[in-house]
Design an enzyme around this catalytic site. Structure first.
Site: not given
Ligand code: SUG
Length: 446
Positions: A25, A27-28, A30, A139, A176, A252, A364, A370
């Site tokens: 949630w 993270n668009v 994902s 997770h 993070e 982030h 994702n 990243c």
């Molecule tokens: O933490 N996505 C990660 C992406 C991390 C990106 N990292 C940086 N910006 N440095 C997160 O949101 C999605 C997994 C899923 O939905 O299956 C996820 O965890």
């Protein structure tokens, strides 16, 4: 005294359970790709191809291993019992969201693995590592244990490397890692200024904070890490992310800013107080002047920055300036593509753009930046690390063959309960620790 140093990039090798579970949630990408069918093999090969291209260009490129997923020990801790197959079947039936969480290959995004301070900045002149607790998302909160083991196995010489435990696992210390940390310096071996960007103040309810999406990093976490790493006031700056940017999907800071050397490339809406951030950096940066490459909303609207991941690029030294290693999506969004064309000809520090295809990860919310953890190393430190993880032609070939032998080319949410998948993962990872010379780092190996 300054020593010769390089920036090494350690990319996370994408794990065999790479999937789209919509776990993040805020993270668009994902959320919008939830339940899409993933291709773990393609994802891992895209990541390896990125590493190889950069290694071929002369950059020091390392590999960090994927984690053991599905993580059955976590399901057992949550009350599931029986054989491994029974645990998986019962979790799939009673709590599929938990099975998805313990199956995520999210450790691939190694910008979140840890915060790293180079020896030129720290009081004891060692490189300091703190794995991120990633407490904002269940997770991801289970990553730091194996991350810590892997980092210790790679950077094992205590004369050069110091390892700290992750911060306390509560929201007030949400950390993070390097995704909210960037370092500015004259040369990599010179003392630098570490910029810690936080989303909210945990112990001050009156401070500004986003209202729609969560702020994952707290000021208190950033401060604790700076203390543990022995950074002095002249070596660090704390800055608050713009809450409006977090609410627009910038979960982030590395989704809206990236620094390298004396250059900070950022969107005008990145920080709550842009002028103060620049002034604080300028006051501390020695031996060079700050180059602030500011992107306006007029040139690139915030939503285009989030959709393209323009700022989740790697900014790397190149013979004639700096290269910006961008995800392919930057060429699919008109404002961003136009901006990039203008950027390389404007006489500023960024002189070229290279496009990388990391689509499987991008879905994702994980771009080129990243996928990598930056570790600045002097020549002696580089000689002291476990070189089994440094990408050479032969390691690239071995890893490519390993992926082709062990990875599926299709994975759905239903597949996560397949006991065969767990067997495949254990077999693959056991072989991998041998290839990388890491010893035993996984629970199933201990
Ligand atoms: O933490 N996505 C990660 C992406 C991390 C990106 N990292 C940086 N910006 N440095 C997160 O949101 C999605 C997994 C899923 O939905 O299956 C996820 O965890």
């Amino acid at each position: 005294m300054s020593q010769h140093a390089v920036e090494a990039n350690f990319d996370g090798l994408v794990g065999p359970t790479h999937n789209y579970a919509g776990l993040s949630w805020g993270n668009v990408a994902s959320k919008s790709n939830v339940n899409a069918v993933s291709n773990p093999r393609e994802a891992a090969l895209q990541g390896l191809a990125k590493m190889k291209r950069l290694a071929d260009r002369g950059y020091v490129q390392g590999v960090l291993p994927p984690h053991e997923r599905p993580h059955v020990p976590t399901l057992r801790r949550l009350g599931f019992t029986g054989s491994d197959a029974e645990v998986l079947a019962s979790a799939a039936r009673k709590a599929p969201e938990l099975l998805a969480a313990v199956s995520s290959a999210s450790a691939m995004w190694t910008a979140n693995a840890a915060t790293v301070s180079p020896s030129a900045d720290t009081a004891d002149h060692r490189v300091h590592f703190t794995p991120a607790n990633l407490g904002a998302k269940f997770h991801r909160s289970i990553e730091h244990v194996v991350t810590g083991r892997a980092l210790k196995a790679i950077f094992s010489d205590e004369g050069y490397f110091a390892h700290h435990p992750a911060l306390p696992p509560v929201a007030q210390f949400g950390d993070e890692g390097a995704a909210n940390h960037t370092r500015l310096c004259a040369g990599y071996g010179d003392p630098g200024v570490e910029l810690f960007v936080y989303g909210r103040c945990a112990f001050n309810d009156a401070a500004p904070a986003p209202t729609r999406y969560p702020a994952r990093q707290t000021l208190e976490a950033s401060r604790a890490i700076a203390r543990m790493h022995g950074l002095r006031d002249r070596n660090r700056v704390f800055a608050q992310q713009n809450p409006a940017a977090i609410d627009a999907g910038v979960f982030h800071n590395d989704v809206i800013a990236v620094g390298n050397g004396n250059t900070l490339f950022y969107h005008e809406l990145a920080f709550l107080d842009e002028a103060a951030v620049l002034a604080d950096l300028r006051a501390r940066l020695t031996g060079t002047d700050l180059h602030a490459v500011r992107v306006s909303s007029e040139d690139v609207p915030l939503e285009d920055a989030v959709a393209s991941y323009l700022f989740n690029s790697q900014l790397l030294n190149a013979p004639d300036g700096m290269v910006l290693a961008v995800p392919g999506e930057c060429r699919e969004i008109a404002s961003v593509s136009r901006y990039l064309d203008a950027l390389v000809g404007d006489g500023g520090p960024i002189t070229s753009v290279e496009v990388f295809d990391v689509k499987q990860s991008m879905r994702n919310g994980g771009g080129p930046a990243c996928l990598r953890l930056r570790v600045v190393l002097t020549d002696d430190e580089r000689a002291a690390l476990n070189s089994g993880v440094i990408l050479t032609d032969s390691l690239y070939e071995r890893l490519t063959a390993w992926v082709e032998a062990h990875y599926r080319d299709e994975l759905t949410q239903d597949d996560l309960a397949d006991p065969m998948l767990l067997d495949e993962v254990h077999k693959a990872l056991d072989e991998l620790t041998g290839i990388l010379g890491l010893g035993s780092i996984y629970d199933f190996q201990l």
